[in-house]
Write a protein that holds these residues in place. Structure first.
Motif, PDB file in Angstrom:
ATOM      1  N   TYR A 123       0.834  -1.205   0.000  1.00 20.35           N
ATOM      2  CA  TYR A 123       0.000   0.000   0.000  1.00 20.35           C
ATOM      3  C   TYR A 123       0.870   1.256   0.000  1.00 20.35           C
ATOM      4  O   TYR A 123       0.608   2.211  -0.751  1.00 20.35           O
ATOM      5  N   ARG A 124       1.909   1.274   0.819  1.00 17.07           N
ATOM      6  CA  ARG A 124       2.800   2.440   0.843  1.00 17.07           C
ATOM      7  C   ARG A 124       3.508   2.617  -0.497  1.00 17.07           C
ATOM      8  O   ARG A 124       3.679   3.741  -0.976  1.00 17.07           O
ATOM      9  N   LEU A 125       3.924   1.521  -1.093  1.00 19.53           N
ATOM     10  CA  LEU A 125       4.585   1.615  -2.394  1.00 19.53           C
ATOM     11  C   LEU A 125       3.631   2.128  -3.467  1.00 19.53           C
ATOM     12  O   LEU A 125       4.043   2.851  -4.382  1.00 19.53           O
ATOM     13  N   SER A 126       2.359   1.758  -3.359  1.00 16.65           N
ATOM     14  CA  SER A 126       1.392   2.203  -4.371  1.00 16.65           C
ATOM     15  C   SER A 126       1.215   3.712  -4.362  1.00 16.65           C
ATOM     16  O   SER A 126       0.772   4.293  -5.359  1.00 16.65           O
ATOM     17  N   ARG A 127       1.560   4.364  -3.270  1.00 17.39           N
ATOM     18  CA  ARG A 127       1.469   5.822  -3.206  1.00 17.39           C
ATOM     19  C   ARG A 127       2.654   6.503  -3.881  1.00 17.39           C
ATOM     20  O   ARG A 127       2.677   7.734  -3.996  1.00 17.39           O
ATOM     21  N   GLN A 128       3.636   5.704  -4.302  1.00 17.91           N
ATOM     22  CA  GLN A 128       4.838   6.260  -4.934  1.00 17.91           C
ATOM     23  C   GLN A 128       4.937   5.909  -6.413  1.00 17.91           C
ATOM     24  O   GLN A 128       5.981   6.130  -7.021  1.00 17.91           O
ATOM     25  N   ALA A 136      -7.098  -1.417  -1.363  1.00 15.37           N
ATOM     26  CA  ALA A 136      -6.640  -0.046  -1.600  1.00 15.37           C
ATOM     27  C   ALA A 136      -5.429  -0.028  -2.528  1.00 15.37           C
ATOM     28  O   ALA A 136      -5.294   0.864  -3.376  1.00 15.37           O
ATOM     29  N   THR A 137      -4.553  -1.016  -2.384  1.00 10.24           N
ATOM     30  CA  THR A 137      -3.392  -1.102  -3.270  1.00 10.24           C
ATOM     31  C   THR A 137      -3.824  -1.373  -4.702  1.00 10.24           C
ATOM     32  O   THR A 137      -3.322  -0.751  -5.651  1.00 10.24           O
ATOM     33  N   ALA A 138      -4.753  -2.303  -4.878  1.00 17.67           N
ATOM     34  CA  ALA A 138      -5.250  -2.606  -6.224  1.00 17.67           C
ATOM     35  C   ALA A 138      -5.912  -1.385  -6.852  1.00 17.67           C
ATOM     36  O   ALA A 138      -5.738  -1.110  -8.045  1.00 17.67           O
ATOM     37  N   ALA A 139      -6.670  -0.639  -6.065  1.00 21.58           N
ATOM     38  CA  ALA A 139      -7.309   0.568  -6.595  1.00 21.58           C
ATOM     39  C   ALA A 139      -6.271   1.597  -7.024  1.00 21.58           C
ATOM     40  O   ALA A 139      -6.435   2.280  -8.039  1.00 21.58           O
ATOM     41  N   ALA A 140      -5.184   1.710  -6.261  1.00 23.11           N
ATOM     42  CA  ALA A 140      -4.162   2.715  -6.571  1.00 23.11           C
ATOM     43  C   ALA A 140      -3.435   2.419  -7.872  1.00 23.11           C
ATOM     44  O   ALA A 140      -3.018   3.343  -8.579  1.00 23.11           O
ATOM     45  N   ILE A 141      -3.272   1.139  -8.219  1.00 17.82           N
ATOM     46  CA  ILE A 141      -2.549   0.801  -9.448  1.00 17.82           C
ATOM     47  C   ILE A 141      -3.504   0.560 -10.618  1.00 17.82           C
ATOM     48  O   ILE A 141      -3.087   0.081 -11.672  1.00 17.82           O
ATOM     49  N   GLN A 157     -11.087  -4.286 -10.910  1.00 14.13           N
ATOM     50  CA  GLN A 157     -11.783  -5.558 -10.728  1.00 14.13           C
ATOM     51  C   GLN A 157     -11.251  -6.310  -9.514  1.00 14.13           C
ATOM     52  O   GLN A 157     -12.017  -6.859  -8.717  1.00 14.13           O
ATOM     53  N   ARG A 158      -9.944  -6.331  -9.357  1.00 12.56           N
ATOM     54  CA  ARG A 158      -9.362  -7.010  -8.195  1.00 12.56           C
ATOM     55  C   ARG A 158      -9.757  -6.287  -6.907  1.00 12.56           C
ATOM     56  O   ARG A 158     -10.045  -6.926  -5.889  1.00 12.56           O
ATOM     57  N   ALA A 159      -9.772  -4.963  -6.944  1.00  9.54           N
ATOM     58  CA  ALA A 159     -10.144  -4.201  -5.752  1.00  9.54           C
ATOM     59  C   ALA A 159     -11.574  -4.510  -5.332  1.00  9.54           C
ATOM     60  O   ALA A 159     -11.862  -4.719  -4.146  1.00  9.54           O
ATOM     61  N   PHE A 160     -12.496  -4.560  -6.291  1.00  5.88           N
ATOM     62  CA  PHE A 160     -13.889  -4.867  -5.957  1.00  5.88           C
ATOM     63  C   PHE A 160     -14.025  -6.298  -5.434  1.00  5.88           C
ATOM     64  O   PHE A 160     -14.814  -6.565  -4.519  1.00  5.88           O
ATOM     65  N   THR A 161     -13.268  -7.212  -6.005  1.00  5.95           N
ATOM     66  CA  THR A 161     -13.314  -8.602  -5.527  1.00  5.95           C
ATOM     67  C   THR A 161     -12.878  -8.681  -4.067  1.00  5.95           C
ATOM     68  O   THR A 161     -13.504  -9.375  -3.246  1.00  5.95           O
ATOM     69  N   LEU A 162     -11.826  -7.966  -3.724  1.00  8.20           N
ATOM     70  CA  LEU A 162     -11.330  -7.981  -2.347  1.00  8.20           C
ATOM     71  C   LEU A 162     -12.304  -7.282  -1.400  1.00  8.20           C
ATOM     72  O   LEU A 162     -12.515  -7.733  -0.265  1.00  8.20           O
ATOM     73  N   LEU A 163     -12.906  -6.187  -1.843  1.00  4.62           N
ATOM     74  CA  LEU A 163     -13.879  -5.496  -0.995  1.00  4.62           C
ATOM     75  C   LEU A 163     -15.123  -6.355  -0.774  1.00  4.62           C
ATOM     76  O   LEU A 163     -15.694  -6.371   0.326  1.00  4.62           O
TER      77      LEU A 163
END
Length: 658
Positions: A97-102, A150-155, A159-165
């Motif tokens: 998640y922290r890496l996705s912000r960079q 949140a990481t999937a949404a950032a990159i 679809q992966r983000a919704f699956t995880l949510l």
């Protein structure tokens, strides 16, 4: 329950102590000082450490991967995260998640995150949501899914983000902690903003206030604020516009049970440009406050959201709350498109409120009135503050700030003259300090050093017998002299008008008097604000580095996380300003100092801080190294942090008292 980090995935080769040849000299010194501090602590009498949740090695390992992730060093951060997975199960998803912000700063980082997240996906989906699972394990699984989504949404992996949510939604009470806990609330709101509308997220927004009260209101406001900011950049964007309306409708159709929720509602409505509804909310707040006063309920005692850090005997908590609400609403509202009658109504309310509290409140009211275009009203609000109220200085500063923001320098100069005339007639010295130094800071922020010097020239030295006696055998500086000279140096550096010799004389005088008059945090802040940061910004690297030895005295009395926070602030400043010279070492001079001299000065500073900390306690040494990790990355690269982490993982278990 199947853990996110199964043994077959997290079992790396056993960490071995890297050879001395693989480590930089700084890393080797850090590990030796940690071991020495641990040994000294074991020999000393037992004392309770301030941090009981983490062991020293676990805490420092976490700070290592956090520093690497914040620097965008993906492979190195993942290496350390895998290393600590057995003791910190959330480390891997949090580092992703922290890496996705960079990802905007590092080319190829998004692809690395995608690959790592794809490998984790099947294990994330196997997390069981059964009721018989212990709550601690269920909470861990929910948090893993949240950070991964949140990481999937950032990159851009919607679809992966919704699956995880959706997997997270299958747990018992899946959204209570993500919305109530501030850190998780930020993670969830950022994910929703980056995703397209979905039935799950739309329903979550719609029912947040009803289910979670003020925490739900904060959650929805975070979403509407992000959507509003995006619309200011791209007004025609459809997705943030729909998201903003979902959030605003959630506020409109919810039962608001606290003044705090009504304040947030007013801000959200302002973001949507609904100025008439904002006025209705302000009226409701006024009526509720009046009812509380009539019933004997005290807002100051009952509402924990109203905090006072200073004594304000003439302030009114109800008025302050209303003024702050209007300020937030006006900042969020597209004022130019607001109907004229609504602007007039807001201005009239601010005029009445601004005169009912103290100077701090009047300052906020005046600056907001200027934003509304009611400059005459803003002047009247400041004039209405009694001349005997020392906080009137804050009113003048706020008014001048607002006038300069709307490009009214002539009116600003007129108010400065009136403010200076007032402080000359005031019997005490504090208003003069607040006004002159506050205005000087304002002009320095605006890069107008000539105006800052003109304000500082208005300072009048106190006279009298004792002052003359004090300076009879040579001028001795006071706290006021130190502050004035520090501001004057910053202005002269912005002008770049002084020759190097004159600048050095001024620096020497400040370095000589600052430790005599200040200590601890006050000395640290003075050195940073008036010497180190301005000198680095002016490109005077050699003179800036001469300030570093004095920092050890400034931080000598600090301890715990405050010590780490000060060091982190200083390290980030040095790493940012000196990054170019550290990354491309040459024998040529860089602003008066060679790259080798810069590196030597920074290494000496780090070693001095660490050695001083190691003589106090193990935890002090841990915090000292923690605060300087960003500078260590700038000096020796992210590989140095990996080597440090390996050394800590190897010998850290020996630090704890058996």
């Amino acid at each position: 329950m199947t853990s996110l980090l199964s043994p077959e995935r997290t079992q790396l080769s056993r960490p071995t102590l890297a050879s001395r040849a693989e480590r930089s000299a700084l890393v080797q010194h850090a590990l030796e000082l940690l071991s020495a501090a641990a040994k000294n602590q074991q020999e000393a009498s037992f004392q309770i450490e301030e941090r009981a949740v983490y062991q020293p090695d676990s805490w420092l390992l976490q700070k290592c991967w956090e520093a690497l992730a914040d620097a965008g060093a993906g492979p190195e951060a993942l290496t350390v995260a895998h290393m600590v997975a057995s003791r910190q199960p959330l480390a891997l998803v949090q580092v992703l998640y922290r890496l996705s912000r960079q990802i905007d700063r590092r080319l190829g980082l998004a692809n690395l995150i995608y690959q790592e997240l794809a490998q984790l996906h099947s294990q994330l989906m196997r997390n069981e949501a059964l009721q018989e699972v212990p709550e601690r394990e269920a909470a861990l699984a929910r948090e893993q899914l949240l950070y991964a989504a949140a990481t999937a949404a950032a990159i851009g992996e919607a679809q992966r983000a919704f699956t995880l949510l959706e997997r997270l939604d299958q747990f018992t009470e899946p959204w209570e902690r993500p919305i109530v806990m501030p850190e998780q609330r930020q993670v969830l709101s950022e994910a929703i903003v980056k995703l397209p509308p979905h039935p799950l997220t739309v329903a979550l927004i719609a029912h947040a206030l009803r289910r979670y009260g003020d925490a739900g209101a904060q959650f929805v406001l975070a979403i509407t604020t992000a959507a509003s900011d995006h619309l200011r950049v791209s007004p025609a964007a459809a997705r943030p516009a729909r998201l903003l309306m979902h959030g605003v409708n959630a506020f409109r159709h919810s039962t608001l049970t606290s003044l705090h929720a009504r304040r947030l509602t007013a801000v959200a409505l302002a973001q949507a440009g609904a100025s008439d509804e904002v006025l209705n909310q302000l009226t409701a707040i006024v009526n509720i406050q009046a009812a509380r006063r009539e019933s004997g309920l005290s807002l100051r005692k009952a509402d924990q959201n109203v905090l006072r850090q200073v004594k304000r005997p003439t302030a009114d908590a109800d008025v302050d709350f209303l003024v702050y609400t209007i300020q937030e609403a006006v900042r969020a509202m597209p004022v130019r498109t607001m109907p004229r009658e609504h602007r007039i109504e807001l201005a009239n309310r601010l005029v009445l409120l601004g005169a009912k509290s103290d100077g701090w409140t009047a300052a906020g009211a005046a600056s907001t009135l200027v934003e509304l275009g009611a400059i005459k009203y803003a002047v009247e609000v400041v004039d209405s503050i009694p001349a005997s109220d020392p906080t009137k200085a804050e009113g003048y500063i706020g008014l001048v700030r607002g006038l300069l923001a709307v490009d009214e320098p002539e009116l600003a100069q007129e108010q400065i003259a009136r403010g200076l005339a007032w402080v000359r007639s005031y019997p005490g010295r504090n208003p003069a300090r607040a006004l002159i130094w506050g205005l000087a800071e304002l002009f320095l922020e605006r890069r107008e050093p000539a105006q800052a010097l003109a304000v500082l020239d208005a300072w009048e030295e106190p006279g009298g017998f004792w002052r003359a006696l004090r300076n009879r055998f040579g001028r001795k500086w006071s706290d006021d002299d130190l502050r004035n000279q520090g501001l004057r140096l910053r202005a002269l550096l912005q002008q770049d008008a002084l020759p190097p010799k004159a600048v050095q004389q001024q620096i020497n005088a400040l370095l000589a008097w600052a430790p005599r008059l200040l200590d601890g945090e006050a000395l640290f802040n003075f050195l940073t604000e008036n010497l180190l940061a301005p000198l680095l910004a002016a490109g005077r690297v050699e003179q800036a580095l001469s300030v570093l030895p004095l920092y050890q005295r400034a931080m000598g009395g600090g301890s715990g996380e405050k010590h780490a926070s000060r060091l982190a602030h200083l390290s980030r400043l040095l790493a940012t300003e000196l990054a170019a010279s550290l990354q491309t070492p040459t024998a040529d001079e860089v602003n008066g100092a060679t790259s080798s001299a810069i590196r030597s000065a920074l290494e000496s500073f780090l070693l001095g801080v660490w050695q001083a900390d190691s003589q106090r306690s193990l935890w002090q040494t841990v915090h000292g190294i923690e605060g300087t990790l960003s500078l260590l990355i700038a000096l020796d690269g992210p590989e140095a942090i990996v080597a440090l982490a390996k050394g800590i993982a190897h010998s850290g278990k020996q630090w704890s008292r058996p």
